[in-house]
Write a protein that holds these residues in place. Structure first.
Motif, PDB file in Angstrom:
ATOM      1  N   PHE A  44     -11.945   2.096  -2.050  1.00 13.00           N
ATOM      2  CA  PHE A  44     -11.068   1.263  -1.219  1.00 13.00           C
ATOM      3  C   PHE A  44     -11.692  -0.115  -1.018  1.00 13.00           C
ATOM      4  O   PHE A  44     -11.005  -1.146  -1.115  1.00 13.00           O
ATOM      5  N   GLU A  45     -12.992  -0.151  -0.727  1.00 11.46           N
ATOM      6  CA  GLU A  45     -13.670  -1.419  -0.472  1.00 11.46           C
ATOM      7  C   GLU A  45     -13.694  -2.297  -1.724  1.00 11.46           C
ATOM      8  O   GLU A  45     -13.444  -3.507  -1.658  1.00 11.46           O
TER       9      GLU A  45
ATOM     10  N   PHE B  58      -8.989  -1.512   4.628  1.00 11.09           N
ATOM     11  CA  PHE B  58      -8.422  -2.225   3.479  1.00 11.09           C
ATOM     12  C   PHE B  58      -7.528  -3.365   3.956  1.00 11.09           C
ATOM     13  O   PHE B  58      -7.611  -4.496   3.453  1.00 11.09           O
TER      14      PHE B  58
ATOM     15  N   PHE C  97      -2.575   5.236  -3.240  1.00  5.67           N
ATOM     16  CA  PHE C  97      -3.558   6.292  -2.986  1.00  5.67           C
ATOM     17  C   PHE C  97      -2.838   7.630  -2.926  1.00  5.67           C
ATOM     18  O   PHE C  97      -1.839   7.781  -2.222  1.00  5.67           O
TER      19      PHE C  97
ATOM     20  N   TYR D  64      -9.694   4.271   6.241  1.00  2.00           N
ATOM     21  CA  TYR D  64      -9.935   3.481   5.028  1.00  2.00           C
ATOM     22  C   TYR D  64      -8.794   2.499   4.797  1.00  2.00           C
ATOM     23  O   TYR D  64      -9.021   1.344   4.399  1.00  2.00           O
ATOM     24  N   ALA D  65      -7.563   2.963   5.022  1.00  2.00           N
ATOM     25  CA  ALA D  65      -6.397   2.097   4.829  1.00  2.00           C
ATOM     26  C   ALA D  65      -6.445   0.909   5.791  1.00  2.00           C
ATOM     27  O   ALA D  65      -6.151  -0.232   5.406  1.00  2.00           O
TER      28      ALA D  65
ATOM     29  N   SER E  63     -10.233  -3.693  -2.554  1.00  5.07           N
ATOM     30  CA  SER E  63      -9.821  -4.777  -1.657  1.00  5.07           C
ATOM     31  C   SER E  63     -10.362  -6.111  -2.143  1.00  5.07           C
ATOM     32  O   SER E  63      -9.683  -7.144  -2.047  1.00  5.07           O
TER      33      SER E  63
ATOM     34  N   LYS F  46     -14.122   5.925  -0.007  1.00  6.88           N
ATOM     35  CA  LYS F  46     -14.347   4.759   0.845  1.00  6.88           C
ATOM     36  C   LYS F  46     -14.835   3.569   0.023  1.00  6.88           C
ATOM     37  O   LYS F  46     -14.336   2.445   0.175  1.00  6.88           O
TER      38      LYS F  46
ATOM     39  N   LEU G 201       0.851   5.051   0.315  1.00  5.28           N
ATOM     40  CA  LEU G 201      -0.138   5.942   0.920  1.00  5.28           C
ATOM     41  C   LEU G 201       0.364   7.378   1.032  1.00  5.28           C
ATOM     42  O   LEU G 201       1.398   7.648   1.650  1.00  5.28           O
TER      43      LEU G 201
ATOM     44  N   LEU H  62       0.854  -1.185   0.000  1.00  4.82           N
ATOM     45  CA  LEU H  62       0.000   0.000   0.000  1.00  4.82           C
ATOM     46  C   LEU H  62       0.891   1.236   0.000  1.00  4.82           C
ATOM     47  O   LEU H  62       1.677   1.446   0.925  1.00  4.82           O
TER      48      LEU H  62
END
Length: 337
Positions: free
Chosen positions: A300-301, A156, A229, A152-153, A304, A297, A136, A134
């Motif tokens: 991110f979901e 994830f 991100f 959010y991270a 994943s 959000k 970030l 990730l």
């Protein structure tokens, strides 16, 4: 049927490395429901033990995302069988909705009609292990929203570890400097690291991605994913590390296992370079550009789920001699939800 695209092949393997991308509308679109997808290939076996395959890109469902740098070939199996192997593919629609495979049925075109294979077997499985890095952004431009992005991270991280049995994850965080947490299977350690992150000035995006690629190249996993991100454009990396340099590293890995790259560019402040992030999203990965933090959000979901659901397909048939001039036309019909 549409004409097949003329593509090169060698040793039974066809390599085609598309950099596939699509954008999410807002993160609020409905999730996937039951649907059927199709993969089309040509198959020939001139000596009975030298099977070769060719991908029919035009007829295959666009939602099927295949990483051609992984196994995509026909192979002989002893003195009786041949196999068609398709490694590392996902099913993702243009809203970044991910589909889970429920069943695959094989068909062969005979007398201009698709006939269901009843003697040749079809199987599929998920890739055994995965490494994810990730990358970030923690620059000051995120303001008070940074605490939300950190949540959010962490969500994830939870989702990736809950979906897969064998996961390693690392983190590269960037602002005016670039720091990192090495690959680990300890998700709580990763979440503690995310919670400790502090914001800084500038956006050292390219150097951060470069560090993430280093981490993944040193991993021995079957699947490797770089997930970025950011809410800005690089303005602080080394002169020799630019988008072309990173693209070359993503396309030419030292161990033969490519890195699937995904990117979320938070577009609300107008500082994201969509062209660059799209360019650097490929090998079965994609990019998305939500307008607000709340929309991010949902992305991110979705990512994943996409990242964690990677399949391999195996089709087993006999060693019948099939000339290249008259290849068998195969269709794999995938039922998913």
């Amino acid at each position: 049927m549409k004409l097949l695209k003329n593509l090169p092949f060698a040793k039974g393997v066809l390599f085609l490395v598309p950099f596939l991308f699509f954008a999410c509308n807002s993160g609020k679109d409905p999730g996937p429901s039951g649907k059927t997808f199709e993969i089309y290939i040509d198959f020939w076996n001139t000596y009975g033990t030298n099977p070769k395959i060719r991908f029919d890109e035009l007829n295959t469902s666009r939602e099927v995302k295949i990483d051609f740098s992984k196994t995509f070939e026909g192979v002989a199996e002893g003195n009786t069988f041949t196999k068609v192997l398709i490694d590392n593919f996902r099913i993702v629609d243009n809203n970044a909705n991910n589909y889970n495979i429920k069943d695959i049925t094989a068909y062969e075109l005979r007398d201009e009609k698709w006939k269901k294979d009843v003697e040749f077997t079809m199987s599929y499985s998920q890739s055994e292990d995965i490494s994810v890095v990730l990358v970030l952004d923690r620059s000051e431009s995120l303001g008070e929203d940074f605490s939300t992005i950190k949540s959010y991270a962490n969500d994830f991280i939870d989702k990736i570890f809950s979906e897969r049995q064998s996961v390693k994850m690392g983190i590269v965080d960037f602002a005016d400097d670039v720091k990192g947490h090495p690959l680990t299977s300890d998700k709580e350690d990763l979440k503690d690291y995310v919670n400790s992150l502090q914001q800084g000035k500038f956006t050292t995006l390219y150097n951060a991605m470069d560090m993430g690629i280093d981490m993944l190249q040193d991993s021995g996993s079957q699947s490797k994913v770089l997930f970025v991100f950011t809410d800005g454009t690089d303005n602080n990396s080394s002169p020799n590390v630019d988008s072309d340099y990173l693209l070359g590293r993503l396309q030419n890995t030292k161990d033969g296992i490519s890195i699937s790259s995904f990117a979320i560019g938070l577009d609300g402040n107008g500082g994201v370079d969509k062209n660059i992030l799209t360019k650097l999203s490929g090998n079965g990965g994609t990019s998305s550009f939500p307008k607000t933090v709340s929309e991010a959000k949902g992305v991110f979901e979705k990512f994943s789920k996409v990242i964690s659901t990677v399949y391999s397909l195996e089709y087993l048939r006999n060693q019948q001699i099939i000339p290249r001039e008259k290849p068998a036309k195969l269709k794999f019909e995938i039922t998913a939800e």
